[in-house]
Design an enzyme around this catalytic site. Structure first.
Site, PDB file in Angstrom:
ATOM      1  CB  CYS A 114     -16.450 -54.731 -10.013  1.00  0.00           C
ATOM      2  SG  CYS A 114     -15.353 -54.068 -11.305  1.00  0.00           S
ATOM      3  CG  ASN A 148     -32.643 -49.694  -6.280  1.00  0.00           C
ATOM      4  OD1 ASN A 148     -33.776 -49.351  -6.536  1.00  0.00           O
ATOM      5  ND2 ASN A 148     -31.749 -49.346  -5.265  1.00  0.00           N
ATOM      6  CD  GLU A 149     -31.981 -45.360  -4.282  1.00  0.00           C
ATOM      7  OE1 GLU A 149     -31.138 -46.136  -3.406  1.00  0.00           O
ATOM      8  OE2 GLU A 149     -32.856 -44.800  -3.837  1.00  0.00           O
ATOM      9  CD  GLU A 306     -36.944 -46.178  -4.114  1.00  0.00           C
ATOM     10  OE1 GLU A 306     -36.778 -45.634  -2.844  1.00  0.00           O
ATOM     11  OE2 GLU A 306     -36.564 -47.051  -4.895  1.00  0.00           O
TER      12      GLU A 306
HETATM   13 ZN    ZN Z   1     -13.912 -52.660 -10.406  1.00  0.00          ZN
END
Ligand code: ZN
Length: 668
Positions: A114, A148-149, A306
């Site tokens: 989150c 990452n991403e 990548e």
């Molecule tokens: Zn949240």
């Protein structure tokens, strides 16, 4: 400008932690043979680095970094915060995300924090603090790769509270918010900040994430979500900065990914990096556009973080890259501004959902593969090119506007036609330039327009404050603007500009659009140009009246037969073209040909050709990247004959045939 790296980084994601140590030295031997000089490590190692809340263990990562340092690698060090360890979910369930349907998740998958969880933020910054204290002064660590991403959304109560705070900062008063989202509609007026709920399936979102009762609310949620994740990026970045103020810090972006406002993100990145995974049928023009967008984010060379050496695993049909394709694709990437070529990944996983994802070393475990031989050839070539290319600039006289606020608002709109997709719309105009080797910069709405001769603003649906004035100044000073249907419709909170479409662009375009017809897939109309040529049109048809503009074409059928479909308006010293409908390639080309003539814009080379030709320049030289992505062989244009091809060391010959996936880098 000089590049941000001393050489072209060549390598990619490397996960020796997934393997026994007896394999590591064999990896080093094989990579050396392929001229691999860089490895991205520690992308998903949080669970290993921190086995429990109060315990860190860096012994394996120490050994990996030692080994790579001794081999002289340029290390790209990730922070591992892209996937949370299981213990964190067990002890602090609030770190998990709540999805669009309102389901609170458990441990699993990745990209699972989150973004507004204080627990996540506390443990992420503590981990990065440990990593930075340990490795930030290692001269072999040339770049930091945060998380990452980044992507996805969270609709938990924590995020809801944070959203209300974000809104309060933006709108100051609840009255202003009601007005901004037009909450009088459907009796949605709110009186307290805590009456605002997140736009998911339980609230004003509808059955799919594309539909919402209040686009203004949903667009603000997108902005909030993008800002929240960016806040987490900055949090980690600033921890690293405390240990090394000169550290080069990035995170891997994903081209036209919808969820994050990458132009805003790019201001916080030291260098843009991205992951390029075209499908088996992705047009080469689309990939080129993505590269131009990623370069455009900072208007600087970027990293290709990548790509697969051959096969992907997560697409529906994961074709092998044909012989020569990976090499040609890599050079296209460099041609459009990359200073690195990095793979996911260096050794193919034994298990997990990416075990079918291609790698430099396949499951057979040796270098005796087609893929390895191609990787090695490219490595040898890039080593030769390394002193020349990093930092070389791409320049263009044409700017195409790409804007995430527009992307969101345009696709949330209910009506007039579900086939209006933002990236497809931008791409069909980009393709005109790609097919003709006319260099393009992908630019934000707040770019310095005066640098360009031509600005293309397709479906500029949302016109934010200041844009009207900026575009008017651009055209008044002699610029050529091309805009289209579905432009100038709403302001920044998705309320319509009253007084006739295209709202703030009406004076510039010299037209008024009275109505917008929508065509179903089986319906088309025809556009007839004044010289008698025709083009098919689809999706939407504006019914426009000229207000000073000249009509270049009109509709050939339906009750609006004869009404203008394409117009050209002189404004100050410049010109605005307005395309009232979505025409086929020949129609778009007909209009853009005129606009290029008005703007005095030319291609990279004068001769027409089927080859892709892109140019990068340094103070010392100009480099022409010549590539054939078509099935048929094509001759080298005469103007590029008799020059040095850096890949062969030989002189080129005018007219020599280039086969599919052939590449030349011609120095001038
Ligand atoms: Zn949240």
């Amino acid at each position: 400008m000089a590049g941000k790296f001393k050489r072209i980084l060549y390598g990619g994601d490397y996960n020796p932690n997934q393997w026994g140590r007896e394999i590591w030295s064999e990896d080093m031997r094989i990579f050396r043979d392929a001229r691999i000089n860089s490895a991205t490590v520690n992308v998903f190692s949080w669970a290993k680095l921190q086995p429990s809340e109060n315990e860190y263990n860096f012994s394996e990562l120490d050994d990996i970094i030692d080994m790579l340092s001794k081999e002289g690698y340029d290390i790209v060090l990730a922070t591992s915060t892209g996937a949370l360890p299981a213990w964190m979910f067990k002890k602090y369930p609030e770190v998990a995300r709540t999805d669009y349907q309102g389901r609170h998740h458990k441990f699993g998958h990745r990209h699972n924090a989150c973004p507004n969880s204080l627990v996540f933020q506390k443990y992420a910054s503590a981990l990065v603090d440990q990593l930075a204290a340990r490795y930030a002064s290692n001269p072999h660590v040339v770049c930091w790769h945060i998380s990452n991403e980044y992507g996805g959304e969270c609709y938990c109560e924590n995020c809801e509270k944070a959203f209300r705070v974000w809104l309060k900062n933006k709108y100051k008063s609840i009255e202003a918010l009601n007005k901004a989202w037009n909450l009088e509609f459907w009796g949605h007026t709110v009186y307290e900040w805590d009456e605002i709920v997140l736009p998911n399936a339980l609230g004003d979102g509808m059955d799919t994430e594309q539909n919402t009762a209040f686009a203004g609310l949903s667009v603000d949620y997108r902005r909030f979500n993008s800002d929240g994740m960016l806040g987490n990026f900055k949090m980690e970045r600033d921890v690293i900065r405390r240990y090394n103020k000169d550290a080069l810090i990035t995170t891997n972006l994903m081209g036209t990914y919808k969820g994050l406002d990458y132009f805003k993100w790019a201001k916080e990145l030291d260098i843009v990096s991205w992951d390029n995974y075209p499908g088996y049928n992705t047009p080469w023009s689309y990939t080129a556009m993505c590269h131009d967008l990623m370069r455009g984010l900072k208007d600087e060379p970027f990293m290709l973080m990548e790509q697969t050496p051959s096969q992907q695993n997560w697409q529906p049909y994961n074709s092998l890259k044909r012989p020569g394709q990976m090499r040609a694709q890599s050079y296209q990437t460099v041609a459009h501004g990359a200073d690195t070529i990095q793979f996911f990944q260096l050794r193919r996983s034994v298990g997990g959902c990416e075990k079918f994802h291609g790698a430099v070393i396949a499951h057979v475990g040796t270098e005796n593969t087609r893929v390895f031989r191609e990787v090695k050839q490219l490595g040898e070539e890039l080593e030769q090119l390394s002193p020349l290319l990093p930092g070389a600039a791409n320049s263009a006289n044409v700017g195409i506007i790409f804007d995430w606020d527009n992307y969101w608002a345009f696709e949330y709109t209910s009506g007039p036609n579900v086939d209006l997709l933002y990236v497809d719309q931008i791409h069909q105009y980009y393709k005109y330039f790609y097919d003709r080797n006319i260099a393009v910069n992908m630019i934000p709405v707040d770019a310095d327009f005066s640098r360009y001769k031509v600005i293309v603003a397709p479906v500029l649906y949302m016109v934010k404050p200041g844009m009207k004035e900026a575009l008017e100044a651009f055209v008044a000073n002699g610029g050529v603007l091309i805009t289209t249907y579905m432009s100038g419709i709403v302001g920044e909170t998705d309320n319509v500009y009253l007084g006739g479409y295209p709202g703030p662009l009406r004076a510039l375009a010299g037209i008024w659009a009275e109505e917008i017809d929508a065509l179903a897939p089986e319906q088309t109309n025809t556009v007839r140009f004044t010289d008698g040529t025709t083009a098919k049109c689809r999706i939407v048809c504006d019914l426009i009246h000229t207000e000073g503009a000249e009509s270049l074409a009109s509709y050939a059928s339906d009750f609006y037969e004869g009404m203008p479909a394409v117009t050209r308006n002189a404004y100050g010293s410049g010109i605005t073209y307005y395309l009232a409908t979505d025409m086929d390639e020949t129609g778009i080309a007909k209009v853009l040909d005129c606009a290029m003539e008005d703007g005095n814009v030319t291609a990279v080379i004068a001769e027409p050709t089927q080859l892709e030709i892109t140019k990068r320049t340094t103070e010392a030289a100009t480099y022409y990247f010549v590539m054939n992505f078509r099935d048929e062989a094509a001759p080298l244009p005469a103007s590029l004959g008799g020059k040095l091809d850096l890949l062969t060391g030989k002189q080129t010959e005018a007219g020599e045939l280039m086969n599919k996936f052939d590449v030349k880098i011609i120095q001038e």
